[in-house]
Design a protein around this motif. Structure first.
Motif, short mmCIF file in Angstrom:
data_model
loop_
_atom_site.label_atom_id
_atom_site.label_comp_id
_atom_site.label_asym_id
_atom_site.label_seq_id
_atom_site.Cartn_x
_atom_site.Cartn_y
_atom_site.Cartn_z
N ALA A 86 30.57 18.70 49.43
CA ALA A 86 31.41 19.59 50.24
C ALA A 86 32.16 20.58 49.36
N GLU A 87 32.62 20.14 48.21
CA GLU A 87 33.35 21.02 47.29
C GLU A 87 32.44 22.12 46.75
N VAL A 88 31.23 21.77 46.37
CA VAL A 88 30.28 22.78 45.87
C VAL A 88 29.95 23.77 47.00
N ALA A 89 29.74 23.27 48.20
CA ALA A 89 29.47 24.15 49.34
C ALA A 89 30.64 25.11 49.57
N HIS A 90 31.85 24.61 49.42
CA HIS A 90 33.04 25.45 49.59
C HIS A 90 33.03 26.59 48.57
N GLN A 91 32.72 26.26 47.32
CA GLN A 91 32.70 27.29 46.28
C GLN A 91 31.57 28.29 46.52
N VAL A 92 30.43 27.82 46.97
CA VAL A 92 29.32 28.72 47.31
C VAL A 92 29.74 29.65 48.45
N GLY A 93 30.54 29.14 49.36
CA GLY A 93 31.04 29.98 50.45
C GLY A 93 31.80 31.19 49.95
N HIS A 94 32.52 31.05 48.84
CA HIS A 94 33.22 32.20 48.26
C HIS A 94 32.21 33.26 47.80
N VAL A 95 31.10 32.80 47.24
CA VAL A 95 30.07 33.74 46.77
C VAL A 95 29.38 34.40 47.96
N ILE A 96 28.99 33.61 48.95
CA ILE A 96 28.28 34.13 50.12
C ILE A 96 29.10 35.19 50.86
N THR A 97 30.40 34.96 50.96
CA THR A 97 31.25 35.89 51.69
C THR A 97 31.78 37.02 50.81
N ARG A 98 31.27 37.12 49.58
CA ARG A 98 31.64 38.17 48.64
C ARG A 98 33.16 38.22 48.44
N PHE A 99 33.73 37.08 48.21
CA PHE A 99 35.16 36.93 48.00
C PHE A 99 35.69 37.89 46.93
N PHE A 100 34.93 38.08 45.86
CA PHE A 100 35.41 38.89 44.74
C PHE A 100 35.55 40.36 45.10
N SER A 101 34.76 40.83 46.05
CA SER A 101 34.86 42.24 46.42
C SER A 101 36.13 42.53 47.20
N ARG A 102 36.81 41.50 47.68
CA ARG A 102 38.04 41.71 48.44
C ARG A 102 39.29 41.61 47.58
N LEU A 103 39.12 41.21 46.33
CA LEU A 103 40.28 41.12 45.44
C LEU A 103 40.60 42.50 44.87
N PRO A 104 41.86 42.90 44.88
CA PRO A 104 42.19 44.26 44.42
C PRO A 104 41.98 44.47 42.92
N THR A 105 42.10 43.43 42.10
CA THR A 105 42.01 43.62 40.65
C THR A 105 40.70 43.15 40.05
N ALA A 106 39.87 42.46 40.81
CA ALA A 106 38.63 41.91 40.27
C ALA A 106 37.46 42.82 40.62
N ALA A 107 36.55 42.91 39.70
CA ALA A 107 35.34 43.69 39.96
C ALA A 107 34.37 42.84 40.73
N ALA A 108 33.74 43.41 41.72
CA ALA A 108 32.74 42.69 42.52
C ALA A 108 31.50 42.50 41.69
N PRO A 109 30.78 41.38 41.89
CA PRO A 109 29.53 41.19 41.17
C PRO A 109 28.54 42.30 41.50
N GLY A 110 27.77 42.70 40.51
CA GLY A 110 26.79 43.76 40.72
C GLY A 110 25.55 43.26 41.41
N PRO A 111 24.58 44.13 41.69
CA PRO A 111 23.38 43.77 42.42
C PRO A 111 22.54 42.71 41.71
N GLY A 112 22.59 42.63 40.39
CA GLY A 112 21.78 41.66 39.67
C GLY A 112 22.37 40.27 39.62
N THR A 113 23.61 40.11 40.09
CA THR A 113 24.26 38.79 40.07
C THR A 113 24.24 38.22 41.46
N LEU A 114 24.85 37.06 41.60
CA LEU A 114 24.89 36.40 42.90
C LEU A 114 25.48 37.33 43.92
#
Length: 114
Positions: A86-114
């Motif tokens: 369940a914990e791994v699934a939770h973390q994958v959920g952050h990737v699937i929902t593109r969590f990083f693209s919603r952070l104001p200071t973090a760069a979103a992963p590029g097309p070649g990454t997850l």
């Protein structure tokens, strides 16, 4: 209100081993990823794309914008495989929902990454 996730005390089974029953946390995470691929492929496939790295500076688990699943070994050793899955699934959920693209200071992963 701010929630803070704290590591639980390391629990051991009756044999004095980690709760998940594996010799180390990395093997337990591998088992959790296999469980995800069997039961929930939507989460299992991205889980296998993540690089697994130990990082005891974080209290539990996390994913970063570089495609790494970071974990605290002490915390992982207190989880059953079911809870770890369940914990791994939770973390994958952050990737699937593109969590990083919603952070104001973090760069979103590029097309070649997850």
């Amino acid at each position: 209100m701010e929630f803070k996730k704290l590591p639980h005390p390391k629990r051991k089974n009756e044999k004095g081993e980690a709760v998940h029953g594996f010799e180390d946390a990395r093997k337990a995470i591998s088992k959790a990823r296999f469980e995800l691929i069997k039961k929930f492929p939507l989460f299992g496939v991205p889980a296998f794309l993540l690089q697994v790295r130990r990082d005891d500076s974080i209290p539990t688990t996390a994913v970063d914008s570089e495609g790494r699943l970071l974990y605290h070994e002490h915390w992982i050793n207190g989880l059953t495989v079911k809870h770890l899955t369940a914990e791994v699934a939770h973390q994958v959920g952050h990737v699937i929902t593109r969590f990083f693209s919603r952070l104001p200071t973090a760069a979103a992963p590029g097309p070649g990454t997850l």
